[in-house]
Design a protein around this motif. Structure first.
Motif, PDB file in Angstrom:
ATOM      1  N   HIS A   1       0.966  -1.187  -0.018  1.00 23.10           N
ATOM      2  CA  HIS A   1      -0.064  -0.028   0.087  1.00 23.10           C
ATOM      3  C   HIS A   1       0.887   1.203   0.090  1.00 23.10           C
ATOM      4  O   HIS A   1       1.975   1.200   0.707  1.00 23.10           O
ATOM      5  N   ALA A   2       0.464   2.125  -0.693  1.00 22.16           N
ATOM      6  CA  ALA A   2       1.148   3.511  -0.924  1.00 22.16           C
ATOM      7  C   ALA A   2       1.095   4.115   0.373  1.00 22.16           C
ATOM      8  O   ALA A   2      -0.030   4.208   1.111  1.00 22.16           O
ATOM      9  N   ALA A   3       2.033   4.903   0.946  1.00 18.91           N
ATOM     10  CA  ALA A   3       1.940   5.852   2.110  1.00 18.91           C
ATOM     11  C   ALA A   3       1.019   6.860   1.765  1.00 18.91           C
ATOM     12  O   ALA A   3       0.605   7.243   0.633  1.00 18.91           O
ATOM     13  N   PRO A   4       0.144   7.118   2.874  1.00 19.44           N
ATOM     14  CA  PRO A   4      -0.866   8.340   2.697  1.00 19.44           C
ATOM     15  C   PRO A   4      -0.131   9.729   2.153  1.00 19.44           C
ATOM     16  O   PRO A   4       0.841   9.897   2.729  1.00 19.44           O
ATOM     17  N   GLN A   5      -0.804  10.257   1.116  1.00 20.67           N
ATOM     18  CA  GLN A   5      -0.272  11.607   0.624  1.00 20.67           C
ATOM     19  C   GLN A   5      -0.586  12.584   1.603  1.00 20.67           C
ATOM     20  O   GLN A   5      -1.551  12.531   2.082  1.00 20.67           O
ATOM     21  N   PRO A   6       0.596  13.497   1.606  1.00 20.36           N
ATOM     22  CA  PRO A   6       0.329  14.647   2.558  1.00 20.36           C
ATOM     23  C   PRO A   6      -0.752  15.448   2.262  1.00 20.36           C
ATOM     24  O   PRO A   6      -1.020  15.832   1.032  1.00 20.36           O
ATOM     25  N   VAL A   7      -1.490  16.254   3.084  1.00 24.80           N
ATOM     26  CA  VAL A   7      -2.353  17.143   2.683  1.00 24.80           C
ATOM     27  C   VAL A   7      -1.705  18.546   2.285  1.00 24.80           C
ATOM     28  O   VAL A   7      -0.974  18.825   3.152  1.00 24.80           O
ATOM     29  N   PRO A   8      -1.936  19.098   1.197  1.00 24.51           N
ATOM     30  CA  PRO A   8      -1.591  20.318   0.738  1.00 24.51           C
ATOM     31  C   PRO A   8      -1.828  21.517   1.721  1.00 24.51           C
ATOM     32  O   PRO A   8      -3.244  21.716   2.139  1.00 24.51           O
ATOM     33  N   SER A   9      -0.861  22.174   2.122  1.00 25.92           N
ATOM     34  CA  SER A   9      -1.339  23.367   3.254  1.00 25.92           C
ATOM     35  C   SER A   9      -1.711  24.545   2.604  1.00 25.92           C
ATOM     36  O   SER A   9      -2.399  25.341   3.006  1.00 25.92           O
ATOM     37  N   THR A  10      -1.537  24.678   1.221  1.00 30.47           N
ATOM     38  CA  THR A  10      -2.142  25.646   0.473  1.00 30.47           C
ATOM     39  C   THR A  10      -2.585  25.269  -1.208  1.00 30.47           C
ATOM     40  O   THR A  10      -1.647  24.116  -1.556  1.00 30.47           O
ATOM     41  N   GLY A  11      -3.243  26.079  -1.647  1.00 28.85           N
ATOM     42  CA  GLY A  11      -3.611  25.421  -2.948  1.00 28.85           C
ATOM     43  C   GLY A  11      -3.479  27.046  -4.106  1.00 28.85           C
ATOM     44  O   GLY A  11      -2.943  27.955  -3.655  1.00 28.85           O
ATOM     45  N   ALA A  12      -4.321  26.685  -5.141  1.00 26.46           N
ATOM     46  CA  ALA A  12      -4.372  27.983  -5.918  1.00 26.46           C
ATOM     47  C   ALA A  12      -5.306  29.108  -5.398  1.00 26.46           C
ATOM     48  O   ALA A  12      -5.136  30.214  -6.098  1.00 26.46           O
ATOM     49  N   GLY A  13      -5.982  28.971  -4.627  1.00 29.16           N
ATOM     50  CA  GLY A  13      -6.762  30.112  -4.127  1.00 29.16           C
ATOM     51  C   GLY A  13      -8.208  30.345  -5.004  1.00 29.16           C
ATOM     52  O   GLY A  13      -9.007  31.184  -4.779  1.00 29.16           O
ATOM     53  N   ARG A  14      -8.260  29.702  -6.040  1.00 23.08           N
ATOM     54  CA  ARG A  14      -9.304  29.477  -7.062  1.00 23.08           C
ATOM     55  C   ARG A  14     -10.067  28.299  -6.615  1.00 23.08           C
ATOM     56  O   ARG A  14      -9.536  27.474  -6.263  1.00 23.08           O
ATOM     57  N   PHE A  15     -11.592  28.300  -7.126  1.00 26.67           N
ATOM     58  CA  PHE A  15     -12.232  27.235  -6.917  1.00 26.67           C
ATOM     59  C   PHE A  15     -13.124  26.617  -7.854  1.00 26.67           C
ATOM     60  O   PHE A  15     -13.481  27.377  -8.889  1.00 26.67           O
ATOM     61  N   ALA A  16     -13.198  25.488  -8.120  1.00 25.52           N
ATOM     62  CA  ALA A  16     -13.986  24.739  -9.253  1.00 25.52           C
ATOM     63  C   ALA A  16     -15.309  24.205  -8.570  1.00 25.52           C
ATOM     64  O   ALA A  16     -15.363  23.786  -7.402  1.00 25.52           O
ATOM     65  N   ALA A  17     -16.429  24.765  -9.136  1.00 23.21           N
ATOM     66  CA  ALA A  17     -17.705  24.296  -8.734  1.00 23.21           C
ATOM     67  C   ALA A  17     -18.348  22.988  -9.204  1.00 23.21           C
ATOM     68  O   ALA A  17     -17.972  22.792 -10.415  1.00 23.21           O
ATOM     69  N   ALA A  18     -19.013  22.360  -8.659  1.00 24.19           N
ATOM     70  CA  ALA A  18     -19.730  21.047  -9.011  1.00 24.19           C
ATOM     71  C   ALA A  18     -20.838  21.502 -10.019  1.00 24.19           C
ATOM     72  O   ALA A  18     -21.622  22.401  -9.602  1.00 24.19           O
TER      73      ALA A  18
END
Length: 246
Positions: free
Chosen positions: A52-69
């Motif tokens: 099993h692959a190790a859990p991926q770290p949660v990114p602390s920051t992103g693009a600051g832009r959002f995609a809507a469902a």
């Protein structure tokens, strides 16, 4: 002739004895590969299964832009005012917006959620102009910035609600909190119901006593105070609440 018959007889006796004792007679060729040995506390790995692959770290920051469902849902609930919501996910987080929207939809459409009062209805919409509020999944840095715009200090750790904005901290969504005492799915349901509860006018509540379920409006992210994890505002068809915290 006698020697051959004696050898044949002896071989036959060996085979009979081996069969009677449950011993397998080895075939010619290399010995079979032994099965894997289980380490203490672990099950043997299935043949052909990879590690099993190790859990991926949660990114602390992103693009600051959002995609809507995209798309939406039918109206959920029996009666009362209709509150429409939309769902968005910060880009660069690796999270699928439709999957997050499905989790939100499943929670808010459950009769144990806020529609359980019979006096409120909800519906997810895609158009921002039609939405009464938006549910955001945002990285810790972005969520902290968004919450601070409304005067709330989250230290990049908790989620928050501002008028028209429910901000879910990605780290809490992916990791819950230490010693929560329930699966991640329970925490995710709790945090949606808790923050949306604020949007519906609910305030914080206290644990009613050790060993009892925690009210959904208790700040369970900071600890349970002796209560047990609970994700729903309605338990056994009744509104379950604790003492209001001023």
């Amino acid at each position: 002739m006698y020697r051959r018959r004696r050898r044949s007889l002896l071989l036959g006796l060996v085979l009979v004895a081996a069969a009677a004792g449950g011993v397998a007679v080895a075939r010619t060729g290399p010995p079979p590969t032994p099965p894997p040995t289980a380490l203490p506390g672990r099950l043997p790995q299935a043949a052909g299964a990879g590690t099993h692959a190790a859990p991926q770290p949660v990114p602390s920051t992103g693009a600051g832009r959002f995609a809507a469902a995209g798309g939406g849902t039918s109206v959920q609930g029996e009666d009362g005012p209709l509150r429409r919501y939309r769902v968005v996910v910060e880009q660069g987080t690796g999270q699928d917006v439709d999957a997050f929207a499905a989790s939100v939809d499943e929670t808010l459409a459950d009769p144990r959620s806020w529609i359980g009062s019979g006096e409120l209805r909800v519906q997810r919409v895609a158009d921002r102009a039609e939405a009464d509020f938006t549910i955001y999944l945002a990285t810790p840095v972005t969520s902290e910035r968004m919450c601070a715009e409304g005067g709330l200090s989250t230290e990049g750790y908790t989620s928050c609600r501002l008028p028209g904005r429910v901000v879910i901290n990605l780290a809490r969504w992916m990791e819950a909190v230490p010693d929560y005492g329930a699966p991640l799915s329970v925490y995710r349901t709790y945090v949606i119901n808790h923050e949306v509860g604020h949007e519906f006018g609910e305030g914080h509540e206290a644990c009613p006593g050790p060993g009892r379920p925690a009210p959904v409006m208790q700040q369970q992210t900071y600890g349970l105070d002796g209560c047990l994890a609970n994700a729903w505002p309605y338990v056994d068809g009744r509104r379950y609440a604790g003492e209001i915290i001023p």
